[in-house]
Design a protein around this motif. Structure first.
Motif, PDB file in Angstrom:
ATOM      1  N   LEU A 180      -4.538   2.184  -5.840  1.00 52.05           N
ATOM      2  CA  LEU A 180      -5.783   1.928  -5.116  1.00 52.05           C
ATOM      3  C   LEU A 180      -6.871   1.463  -6.071  1.00 52.05           C
ATOM      4  CD1 LEU A 180      -7.533   2.026  -2.574  1.00 52.05           C
ATOM      5  CD2 LEU A 180      -7.934   4.456  -3.022  1.00 52.05           C
ATOM      6  N   LEU A 181      -6.932   2.066  -7.244  1.00 49.91           N
ATOM      7  CA  LEU A 181      -7.919   1.645  -8.252  1.00 49.91           C
ATOM      8  C   LEU A 181      -7.724   0.178  -8.615  1.00 49.91           C
ATOM      9  CD1 LEU A 181     -10.123   2.218 -10.391  1.00 49.91           C
ATOM     10  CD2 LEU A 181      -8.275   2.945 -11.934  1.00 49.91           C
ATOM     11  N   LEU A 182      -6.470  -0.243  -8.797  1.00 51.97           N
ATOM     12  CA  LEU A 182      -6.210  -1.640  -9.154  1.00 51.97           C
ATOM     13  C   LEU A 182      -6.563  -2.590  -8.024  1.00 51.97           C
ATOM     14  CD1 LEU A 182      -4.859  -0.350 -11.609  1.00 51.97           C
ATOM     15  CD2 LEU A 182      -2.997  -1.989 -11.376  1.00 51.97           C
ATOM     16  N   TYR A 183      -6.293  -2.192  -6.774  1.00 51.26           N
ATOM     17  CA  TYR A 183      -6.652  -3.042  -5.643  1.00 51.26           C
ATOM     18  C   TYR A 183      -8.175  -3.229  -5.588  1.00 51.26           C
ATOM     19  CZ  TYR A 183      -1.909  -1.855  -4.078  1.00 51.26           C
ATOM     20  OH  TYR A 183      -0.548  -1.674  -3.996  1.00 51.26           O
ATOM     21  N   LEU A 184      -8.906  -2.140  -5.801  1.00 47.54           N
ATOM     22  CA  LEU A 184     -10.375  -2.217  -5.761  1.00 47.54           C
ATOM     23  C   LEU A 184     -10.913  -3.040  -6.930  1.00 47.54           C
ATOM     24  CD1 LEU A 184     -11.229   1.467  -4.741  1.00 47.54           C
ATOM     25  CD2 LEU A 184     -11.344  -0.578  -3.300  1.00 47.54           C
ATOM     26  N   GLN A 199      11.348  -3.138  -2.817  1.00 43.64           N
ATOM     27  CA  GLN A 199      12.725  -2.748  -3.099  1.00 43.64           C
ATOM     28  C   GLN A 199      12.844  -2.085  -4.469  1.00 43.64           C
ATOM     29  OE1 GLN A 199      14.757  -6.481  -2.746  1.00 43.64           O
ATOM     30  NE2 GLN A 199      14.509  -6.594  -0.520  1.00 43.64           N
ATOM     31  N   MET A 200      12.177  -2.681  -5.459  1.00 43.07           N
ATOM     32  CA  MET A 200      12.264  -2.136  -6.805  1.00 43.07           C
ATOM     33  C   MET A 200      11.538  -0.805  -6.924  1.00 43.07           C
ATOM     34  SD  MET A 200      14.273  -4.036  -8.414  1.00 43.07           S
ATOM     35  CE  MET A 200      15.092  -4.253  -6.819  1.00 43.07           C
ATOM     36  N   SER A 201      10.472  -0.618  -6.154  1.00 44.72           N
ATOM     37  CA  SER A 201       9.779   0.669  -6.153  1.00 44.72           C
ATOM     38  C   SER A 201      10.714   1.771  -5.675  1.00 44.72           C
ATOM     39  CB  SER A 201       8.541   0.592  -5.251  1.00 44.72           C
ATOM     40  OG  SER A 201       7.894   1.848  -5.181  1.00 44.72           O
ATOM     41  N   GLN A 202      11.475   1.494  -4.618  1.00 44.50           N
ATOM     42  CA  GLN A 202      12.441   2.469  -4.107  1.00 44.50           C
ATOM     43  C   GLN A 202      13.549   2.725  -5.121  1.00 44.50           C
ATOM     44  OE1 GLN A 202      13.746   0.776  -0.406  1.00 44.50           O
ATOM     45  NE2 GLN A 202      11.832   1.211   0.668  1.00 44.50           N
ATOM     46  N   ASN A 235       0.958  11.348  -9.010  1.00 44.14           N
ATOM     47  CA  ASN A 235       0.853  10.708  -7.693  1.00 44.14           C
ATOM     48  C   ASN A 235       0.228   9.329  -7.911  1.00 44.14           C
ATOM     49  OD1 ASN A 235       0.432   9.874  -5.072  1.00 44.14           O
ATOM     50  ND2 ASN A 235      -1.189  11.356  -4.651  1.00 44.14           N
ATOM     51  N   LEU A 236       1.037   8.285  -7.849  1.00 45.17           N
ATOM     52  CA  LEU A 236       0.591   6.957  -8.280  1.00 45.17           C
ATOM     53  C   LEU A 236      -0.218   6.212  -7.226  1.00 45.17           C
ATOM     54  CD1 LEU A 236       3.752   5.708 -10.208  1.00 45.17           C
ATOM     55  CD2 LEU A 236       1.785   7.001 -11.054  1.00 45.17           C
ATOM     56  N   THR A 237      -0.295   6.713  -6.016  1.00 40.32           N
ATOM     57  CA  THR A 237      -1.052   6.028  -4.968  1.00 40.32           C
ATOM     58  C   THR A 237      -2.512   5.785  -5.364  1.00 40.32           C
ATOM     59  OG1 THR A 237       0.390   6.889  -3.231  1.00 40.32           O
ATOM     60  CG2 THR A 237      -1.780   6.101  -2.559  1.00 40.32           C
ATOM     61  N   PRO A 238      -3.242   6.772  -5.886  1.00 40.65           N
ATOM     62  CA  PRO A 238      -4.632   6.519  -6.299  1.00 40.65           C
ATOM     63  C   PRO A 238      -4.741   5.508  -7.449  1.00 40.65           C
ATOM     64  CG  PRO A 238      -4.236   8.875  -6.064  1.00 40.65           C
ATOM     65  CD  PRO A 238      -2.906   8.208  -6.005  1.00 40.65           C
ATOM     66  N   TYR A 271       0.815  -1.215   0.000  1.00 38.06           N
ATOM     67  CA  TYR A 271       0.000   0.000   0.000  1.00 38.06           C
ATOM     68  C   TYR A 271       0.854   1.273   0.000  1.00 38.06           C
ATOM     69  CZ  TYR A 271      -4.333  -2.608   0.887  1.00 38.06           C
ATOM     70  OH  TYR A 271      -5.412  -3.442   0.785  1.00 38.06           O
ATOM     71  N   SER A 272       2.048   1.211   0.541  1.00 36.89           N
ATOM     72  CA  SER A 272       2.865   2.425   0.661  1.00 36.89           C
ATOM     73  C   SER A 272       3.725   2.703  -0.565  1.00 36.89           C
ATOM     74  CB  SER A 272       3.775   2.312   1.885  1.00 36.89           C
ATOM     75  OG  SER A 272       4.666   1.211   1.745  1.00 36.89           O
ATOM     76  N   ILE A 273       3.756   1.777  -1.536  1.00 35.73           N
ATOM     77  CA  ILE A 273       4.664   1.965  -2.668  1.00 35.73           C
ATOM     78  C   ILE A 273       3.981   2.723  -3.798  1.00 35.73           C
ATOM     79  CG2 ILE A 273       5.814  -0.202  -2.073  1.00 35.73           C
ATOM     80  CD1 ILE A 273       4.628  -1.421  -4.621  1.00 35.73           C
ATOM     81  N   GLN A 274       4.817   3.366  -4.622  1.00 41.87           N
ATOM     82  CA  GLN A 274       4.361   3.966  -5.875  1.00 41.87           C
ATOM     83  C   GLN A 274       5.191   3.324  -6.980  1.00 41.87           C
ATOM     84  OE1 GLN A 274       3.468   8.049  -6.406  1.00 41.87           O
ATOM     85  NE2 GLN A 274       3.180   8.451  -4.233  1.00 41.87           N
ATOM     86  N   TYR A 275       4.790   2.118  -7.356  1.00 37.85           N
ATOM     87  CA  TYR A 275       5.586   1.330  -8.306  1.00 37.85           C
ATOM     88  C   TYR A 275       5.312   1.826  -9.734  1.00 37.85           C
ATOM     89  CZ  TYR A 275       8.115  -2.773 -10.008  1.00 37.85           C
ATOM     90  OH  TYR A 275       9.043  -3.591 -10.579  1.00 37.85           O
ATOM     91  N   ALA A 276       6.329   2.395 -10.364  1.00 34.07           N
ATOM     92  CA  ALA A 276       6.193   2.899 -11.735  1.00 34.07           C
ATOM     93  C   ALA A 276       7.032   2.026 -12.659  1.00 34.07           C
ATOM     94  CB  ALA A 276       6.628   4.354 -11.810  1.00 34.07           C
TER      95      ALA A 276
END
Length: 553
Positions: free
Chosen positions: A91-95, A384-387, A85-88, A26-31
């Motif tokens: 969230l869309l994919l999780y939902l 790790q890869m997100s970071q 901002n990739l967090t939303p 939930y805390s990552i912004q994987y691009a």
């Protein structure tokens, strides 16, 4: 059939299981390597709507050209609201995954006719390890939309067949169109509709008439795709896979993407099947297993429909030999889990003790999939890869902002993806590409008009220590890239996702490997260089070198 409180609680529990499976991310912004390219291709306002309908989904990666207007429309709307901002987006994919899980349960209840086994099928689908990349990769939104559309289409047709209410028939057409215009593989939903109507609503002749509107939507999509792309969608410039690699990917990805022992069974079977004789045996065994499965399924509509659904996607993905990515299995996992639970039910209900043996085998598979799911097992690699992606993007932007206008940036040793096989199935996490960095620079500093070119790339390996790379100037215009920890990574010539060579120097790139070392030798043409920079990933940070200092006439 179990009803009452169980029937009411099951969808809620399954939705929570689907959501909790990805709580560690939930805390990552994987691009991943193509996310930014897809988001920024349509970054304007309402004026983008005609372009979404008439152009490719992204303009940076020329090896993959696709027309997916529904997914592009969603990403455009998300960008209007949230920017990068990739967090939303996550969230869309999780939902979406939770919604697909609940719909899969509704379908399983109707097909299996037992809520307990339907719950098991949907639980395995919700937490299946193979979905990991699909659910956390924003660029895999089209695959999740195809699954959603498949479920809505079949459930609508079920309602229609039962009630003869034309509204459900029209809803099935709408849902089918959603899938078709989300991804080309959505066209397979037409076949699913035909198969269901053939089995449950009066035979193939009647079914053929009923799917005419669904087919018409696909026939509309094809010329629109051709006009948008100038060719048919697909991957270009990438090698095909062997047929047995695709087949094993399908089987292992669905039934055994985990490692119950200390070695990868996938790799053992794959290598054993390479010689001609074992390859032929595998082909004959697969054909025999398929024939026996079809023969058994013909006696049972539920088994026949689930198997036909599974085989439809297998045939579609096997035909071009491209089934090498886990997200291709996101939709086929629905019939797989339903068929698995249904066979388990029939096996346990049988009075013949010999027919109960498959139940033990299925129980082991289901238990393994649940145990190694992201719900119960830790998967640190995506975090790790997100970071790493965030660090690479930030350092590249910091370097580029101080460079003169129209600079050329040559990337050395940038990680393009990571492979981790510690859990059996060979997962890959895509990291960055020259296309993703080009899109990022165009988005943040369009006035600079920089050009990005990848020269050497790195394939990361998990849990093998800290990678370490160097780039040394051996002589005028000649550089040597060296990998100092081959266990942690593999250094190689870049695959170059972007095939556009415009503005790139005619450099010579040669690779040399020995048991002790791994080198890539790079020679630039001898000339005077201006505004040309080398960006070198060392394993810790990005080092910048002005080519004019190391290459002179």
């Amino acid at each position: 059939m179990v009803g009452g409180w169980f029937g009411k609680a099951a969808p809620i529990v399954l939705a929570l299981a689907a959501l909790l499976s990805y709580s560690q991310f939930y805390s990552i912004q994987y691009a991943e390597f193509d996310t930014i390219a897809k988001i920024v291709t349509f970054k304007g306002g309402l004026e983008e709507l005609p372009r979404i309908l008439t152009t490719p989904e992204q303009q940076y990666m020329l090896t993959t050209t696709n027309y997916r207007p529904v997914a592009s429309l969603i990403l455009w709307a998300m960008h209007l609201l949230f920017g990068l901002n990739l967090t939303p987006y996550h969230l869309l994919l999780y939902l979406l995954h939770a919604a697909n899980t609940v719909l899969a349960y509704a379908l399983a209840v109707k097909l299996i006719k037992d809520r307990r086994y339907a719950f098991l099928a949907s639980l395995v689908y919700a937490v299946h390890p193979i979905h990991l990349q699909t659910v956390i990769f924003i660029s895999r939104l089209p695959d999740m939309l195809v699954a959603l559309s498949s479920l809505l289409t079949i459930l609508s047709l079920m309602k229609y067949v039962k009630s003869s209410d034309e509204r459900y028939y029209k809803l099935s057409i709408l849902a089918c169109g959603l899938g078709i215009f989300s991804k080309a593989s959505g066209g397979l939903i037409v076949i699913l509709a035909f198969l269901y109507l053939t089995l449950y609503d009066g035979g193939w002749r009647k079914a053929l008439k009923k799917v005419i509107p669904h087919t018409a939507l696909f026939m509309l999509y094809l010329p629109m795709m051709y006009l948008a792309l100038g060719r048919m969608a697909g991957y270009y410039g990438l090698p095909d896979s062997e047929w047995h690699f695709g087949l094993l990917n399908y089987i292992f990805g669905l039934a055994y993407p985990t490692n119950f022992t200390d070695y990868s069974l996938f790799q053992i079977v794959y290598k054993a099947a390479l010689p001609p004789a074992p390859n032929t045996i595998l082909l004959l065994a697969s054909a025999a297993a398929l024939a026996l499965s079809i023969k058994a399924a013909l006696k049972d509509r539920t088994a026949a429909f689930a198997l036909a659904w599974l085989l439809t996607f297998l045939a579609a993905f096997m035909s071009p030999y491209v089934i090498v990515s886990p997200w291709y299995l996101y939709t086929p996992a629905i019939p797989f889990t339903i068929l698995t639970a249904y066979v388990l039910k029939r096996s346990l209900e049988s009075k013949n003790h010999a027919k109960k043996l498959p139940a033990a085998f299925i129980a082991v598979i289901c238990a393994g999939l649940i145990f190694y799911s992201p719900l119960l097992s830790d998967y640190p690699e995506p975090r790790q890869m997100s970071q790493l992606i965030e660090s690479l993007n930030d350092h590249t932007l910091e370097a580029a902002v101080n460079m003169p206008v129209q600079s050329s940036l040559y990337l050395f040793n940038y990680p393009d993806y990571m492979v981790y096989t510690g859990k059996g199935y060979p997962y890959s996490l895509f990291i960055v590409s020259e296309a993703s960095l080009q899109a990022l620079l165009d988005y943040h500093m369009p006035e600079k008009d920089h050009r990005v070119h990848s020269v050497t790339a790195v394939r990361m390996r998990s849990q093998m220590g800290q990678p370490a790379f160097t780039l040394k100037s051996e002589q005028n215009c000649y550089f040597l890239a060296t990998n100092q920890n081959r266990r942690a990574a593999e250094l190689r010539i870049s695959e170059r996702w972007n095939l556009n060579r415009q503005g790139m120097e005619r450099i010579s790139v040669k690779q040399q490997k020995t048991p002790e070392s791994e080198h890539v030798m790079v020679t630039f043409p001898e000339k005077t260089y201006k505004n040309t920079y080398l960006l070198v990933y060392t394993g810790d940070n990005i080092e910048i070198a002005d080519l004019s200092i190391y290459c002179t006439v």
